[in-house]
Design an enzyme around this catalytic site. Structure first.
Site, short mmCIF file in Angstrom:
data_model
loop_
_atom_site.label_atom_id
_atom_site.label_comp_id
_atom_site.label_asym_id
_atom_site.label_seq_id
_atom_site.Cartn_x
_atom_site.Cartn_y
_atom_site.Cartn_z
N GLU A 296 -1.57 7.43 -6.13
CA GLU A 296 -1.38 6.02 -6.44
C GLU A 296 -2.71 5.54 -6.64
OE1 GLU A 296 -0.07 3.53 -3.02
OE2 GLU A 296 0.59 2.17 -4.25
N GLU A 468 3.89 3.58 6.71
CA GLU A 468 4.53 4.45 5.71
C GLU A 468 6.05 4.56 5.55
OE1 GLU A 468 2.22 4.98 3.40
OE2 GLU A 468 0.47 4.38 4.61
N HIS A 471 7.43 1.57 3.87
CA HIS A 471 7.45 1.89 2.25
C HIS A 471 8.62 2.85 1.65
CE1 HIS A 471 4.01 0.04 0.92
NE2 HIS A 471 2.93 0.94 1.73
ZN LIG Z 1 0.85 0.71 1.99
#
Ligand SMILES: [Zn+2]
Length: 1047
Positions: A296, A468, A471
């Protein structure tokens, strides 16, 4: 960040290789051609078998050549035939140190090059790069308007014009499925790869543009239905946009599927992005290597050719070749492990992924250990760590299991993968990365040991895990359509992390902590003109990197929290569930979220215009200052954008925001002296308002609990009433409201709208304050003032003043590491503040504990370590510093290593300081991931401020290269080393240095740093006299008090 149709492992591949051309017929003795024949032979069979055959042959060929050459060079054949021994596998240096081995390497690489040439020849027939390209317009290329195209035609690496000018890809083909095979060699660091991409044409086109970054493409081909080849007329590479171009001799038909194959070679870098090499030291003191990924936002293209944009979702099938003593991990579980015959290697074929974006793909090859359990929802959850640290993985496993189950229920959408791995990576640029099913973490964000790790660090582990895991739904299941809406991912994960942590650790007051961790830092940054709107246009990788910042994360989280405050937690949760269900496995934009929430609120007969309200918060930079006056029971409230720096600087965002005109829909909540427990609310719908609160009201506190993303300025009477309330009966207000008043008043002083002495008058109530949140807020501001006063006589008085505030609490709290979580957090803060203020008792106690620890190894309770280590170094000798350096290098506790780094930055010894700074340029001494921490900590030390700035200037080229022009770290470094400057001279120096150097993605951070320096100068102009005068007067009284109340 992902989409498409499925190819199951038993399906025949969609494309076939071309029949051998006339040129290939006489080349059957060339290894590359043999491979083509084998691949072709396998096309009607199982694709995995095909991959295996290809790999086996590659290994056999390499093995034969290496065996021959190693024998001739070294006099003894290598046992495995292909790979060198296990030690060498872990230690690339073992290959490099021997000149004969190096020669062997060179020969092998030479041979690899021969294979490459053969492959190119074989795979590119009958298409041929030399063929003439007529250059007719490419259908479908007009599908997206270009943005700031280069003024001169882009030139490909071969000197030809690159026909596509946009940094974004055209959307004329869409990937459906990737079949990736990778063989990373941890010894030579070379990576051999092959990718087969099934595509569908969205529009007619005669070209394919795909991402690839620093990949050496060794072969390429394109097939249509039944394996019929399509001639590739032109293959071009354009590094500035990290794009590859394939010009075709026929039109791809809309709705038809095609198979693109690319062979490539690359290497494992020692960076923090792409497919890179990391290492750790084993219990025996050996350096062990692992290969890992971080993609990312735009680094998947550095690991394999792909359509590297978040809306180009596809399914991924991965085959990873490894040595048997390693394990390989991917987003999905291993389906089968096959032995590659006599090569001594194995290949893991993983289950096919769900439809997902490229930036969420992850794979790791390592020799870690793991601990696992099954969640209540039957998901296998595992934590992976180096064997030396696996004993510290228990807490992460426990807290992750709890939060994961909680999220399944909260989001109302089943987690679609069969497993979730959490893995600690020794070299990691960010805090963690939410790769779907394989979350990678910095070691400090995953490892916890009750005897060594502080409550603060423990909270860090829980919060990062909660972030996380959130996500996995927000970002992974539903992905923002483009990076401009990054906040949809990060704002939500940052909002949810407090809710998830609260579920696992209900006693940690995570709602209150939201203020100091999210709301207040976001308000501080967003008050700068150099801030940006939450939804902001970005295109190239540097721009994308630059918005991974406080605005996307913390302001994003704050405005969702504000939304929750006026629609209610239940409605928000219902809206989020609908949003996830409607968009699962797809992409969404900000408006899709507002639409889902509107549906839900309407269902409950609430007619709020969610989009209208929230647009004012997401499309405009900044936030309002609500100015209130109270007269005869009537409140007048007006709104205007709050900009903390008065200097007339052009607003870089101005052209974007003229449509709304810096007005907001403000939910103005309040409580009064008459109704202190009943919150009321008025909407300021882009306007100012007036309303009655009752004639008997003595005080009104607005923005209850600081849930709204704005600041409040009271008139003189208003402040006087609230200050009097705090000083006489502070518990009449909640601790969140007390923290809010402290935060607002100190910020308004910074902006020059009220006098510093008023904030100091308010701060006197802190003598009675016992809660963590208000103290956290107050100490942030008070020590900022200490920093601003550093070169002035009032500096000492300011420290003395803070000392008088904390002294009663220092005595109450003491040095026993006991109490609730928040009490422990508060103790840590108060003890550090006492040392900083020069409290002789605190300094002596910390020095004593440091000495006993250093000499006898006496245990220090985890929450006292930060202050003890820092004080030990600050007041210690070179020997003390060197002891910390030794512990830093030998400890297996990541939390301890971090404390050592922070403590060493406290030295007052110029030579040690300089040496420490120079260590940041040597990754063998300080890992790249920790350079920012060192620079930040050294810059906070008044004695380190100038050396840090000098070091960054002197080595800018190296630092810039180390972190790249497109990394969010570069901006943080600029801020770290310049934001503490306070004079016009400093400002001039910073401006003139950065005028001549490129800062890439740090452009906005630089603008914010410069504005911060201007703000510091402004603070002096407004407040120096007033604050000095107040301190003078106050401290004269306080001195008397301290004399009668000795420690
Ligand atoms: Zn994040």
């Amino acid at each position: 960040m992902l989409l498409g149709t499925t190819i199951t492992p038993s399906d025949p591949p969609a494309g076939h290789s071309s029949p051998p051309g006339p040129d290939e017929q006489g080349k059957e003795d060339r290894q590359g051609v043999w491979m083509v024949v084998k691949v072709r032979g396998a096309t009607t069979g199982d694709p995995r078998q095909m991959v295996k055959l290809w790999l086996v042959r590659v290994m056999q060929v390499s093995s034969q050549w290496r065996a021959v050459h190693q024998t001739s060079l070294q006099g003894s054949p290598n046992e495995s035939g292909f790979m060198v021994n296990k030690r060498a596998m872990y230690e690339p240096g073992a290959v490099m140190v021997c000149s004969q081995k190096r020669a062997c390497c060179v020969v092998s690489m030479g041979f690899a090059a021969i294979i490459a040439v053969a492959l190119i020849v074989a795979f590119t027939k009958p298409g041929c790069p030399e063929a003439t390209y007529i250059g007719e317009p490419v259908p479908g290329f007009s599908s997206r308007p270009t943005h700031s195209p280069p003024t001169t035609p882009p030139t490909a690496t071969n000197g030809e014009e690159f026909p596509w000018r946009d940094v974004r890809l055209p959307f004329h083909v869409r990937p459906l499925h990737y079949n990736i095979t990778l063989h990373p060699n941890l010894t030579t660091r070379l990576v051999e790869g092959h990718v087969t991409i099934k595509l569908t044409a969205i529009e007619e086109t005669t070209a394919i543009i795909i991402h690839g970054h620093e990949l050496n493409i060794t072969n390429y081909s394109l097939n249509k239905k039944y394996g019929k080849p399509i001639e590739i007329l032109k293959f071009l590479v354009y590094p500035p946009h990290q794009q590859l171009y394939l010009g075709l001799n026929e039109i791809l038909r809309r709705g038809s599927n095609y198979t693109l194959k690319l062979g490539f070679r690359t290497s494992l870098k020692e960076g923090l992005e792409g497919f890179y090499l990391s290492s750790y030291i084993s219990a025996k003191g050996e350096r062990r290597y692992l290969a890992t990924t971080h993609f990312e936002p735009t680094s998947a293209r550095a690991a394999f050719p792909c359509f590297d944009e978040p809306h180009m979702k596809a399914q991924f099938f991965l085959s990873l070749v490894r040595e048997p003593q390693h394990i390989a991990l991917f987003n999905m579980p291993v389906q089968e492990t096959l032995s590659l015959n006599d090569t001594g290697l194995v290949v893991d074929n993983f289950e096919e992924s769900k439809t997902m974006s490229t930036y969420l793909v992850a794979f790791v090859v390592c020799d870690y250990k793991s601990v696992s359990n099954m969640t209540r929802h039957n998901i296998r959850l595992s934590v992976y760590a180096p064997p030396t640290m696996i004993g510290q993985a228990g807490y992460a496993l426990q807290v992750a299991s709890h939060i994961f189950d909680f999220y399944q229920d909260f989001f109302g959408v089943k987690y679609p993968l069969p497993k979730q791995d959490l893995i600690a990576i020794p070299d990691f640029g960010a805090g963690a990365m939410e790769n779907w099913g394989l979350i990678t973490y910095r070691e400090t964000a995953l490892m916890f040991d009750g005897n060594h790790t502080s409550s603060r660090a423990q909270q860090g582990v829980a919060v990062v895990i909660a972030h996380e895991l959130a996500h996995q739904w927000f970002g992974n299941l539903v992905t923002m359509s483009w990076w401009s809406d990054l906040w949809l991912n990060e704002g939500f994960a940052s909002f949810m992390e407090n809710i998830g942590t609260k579920a696992a650790q209900p006693g940690w007051a995570m709602e209150e902590q939201f203020l100091v961790e999210k709301m207040q830092p976001a308000l501080a940054l967003d008050a700068l003109l150099a801030s940006h709107p939450i939804s902001t246009p970005v295109r190239d990788p540097a721009q994308i990197e630059s918005i991974f910042d406080t605005i996307s994360y913390k302001k994003g989280a704050s405005i969702i929290s504000m939304l929750e405050s006026f629609i209610g937690h239940k409605m928000l949760a219902e809206g989020l569930q609908l949003y996830l269900k409607e968009n699962e496995f797809g992409n969404a934009a900000t408006d899709d979220l507002w639409a889902a929430l509107t549906k839900v609120t309407k269902k409950h007969n609430n007619e709020l215009d969610i989009k209208g309200i929230m647009d004012t918060w997401t499309l405009q930079a900044g936030f309002p200052l609500v100015s209130v006056t109270l007269q005869d029971g009537r409140v007048s409230a007006s709104q205007a954008r709050f900009v903390v720096c008065e200097e007339n600087v052009t607003d870089p965002n101005e052209p974007l925001n003229t449509t709304i005109g810096y007005r907001w829909h403000v939910p103005l909540t309040y409580i009064t002296s008459e109704q202190p427990h009943e919150q009321a609310m008025y909407w300021m719908n882009l306007t100012d308002v007036e309303f009655e609160v009752g004639k008997d009201v003595k005080w009104v506190k607005f923005n209850v609990g600081q849930r709204g993303f704005f600041r409040v300025s009271y008139d003189a009477v208003g402040w006087a009433g609230l200050i009097s309330l705090l000083r006489n009966n502070h518990t009449a207000l909640s601790s969140a409201d007390r923290a809010n008043l402290v935060d607002d008043i100190f910020t308004l002083v910074k902006a020059g709208t009220i006098n510093g002495s008023l904030a100091l008058e308010l701060s006197l109530y802190l003598k009675n304050e016992t809660r963590y949140i208000p103290w956290h807020t107050a100490l942030e501001h008070l020590f900022q003032w200490v920093q601003l006063l550093f070169n002035y006589p009032a500096h000492t008085q300011m420290l003395q003043y803070i000392h008088t505030l904390i002294l009663p609490h220092y005595k109450r709290i003491g040095w026993n590491d006991t109490g609730t979580h928040l009490e422990r957090l508060l103790r840590s803060k108060i003890l550090s503040a006492a040392v900083y203020c020069g409290d002789t008792h605190a300094i002596q106690e910390a020095k004593r504990m440091f000495h006993e620890w250093r000499v006898n190894g006496t245990f220090i309770p985890p929450n006292l370590r930060a202050v003890v280590y820092s004080t030990g170094v600050r007041y210690g000798t070179e020997e003390d510093w060197r002891h910390c350096w030794k512990v830093y290098n030998s400890s297996t506790f990541p939390s301890e290593k971090k404390l050592m780094l922070m403590a060493m930055a406290k030295t007052q010894n110029p030579w040690l300081m300089q040496q420490f700074l120079e260590y940041t340029l040597d990754s063998n001494k300080i890992r790249h991931q920790d350079v920012l921490t060192v620079l930040q900590e050294v810059s906070k030390n008044p004695s380190g401020r100038l050396p840090a700035w000098r070091m960054v200037r002197q080595h800018w080229a190296q630092i810039s290269q180390l972190f790249g022009q497109g990394s969010f770290t570069i901006g943080s470094i600029i801020k770290a080393v310049t934001s503490t400057f306070t004079s016009a001279f400093d400002l001039g120096e910073v401006e003139s240095f950065f005028k001549d150097v490129s800062v890439g993605s740090g452009e906005r951070a630089l603008a914010q740093a410069l504005e911060t320096i201007r703000l510091n100068i402004q603070w002096h102009e407004h407040n120096l006299d007033d604050v000095s005068h107040w301190l003078d007067q106050h401290m004269t009284q306080a001195e008397t008090q301290v004399e009668v109340d000795p420690q």
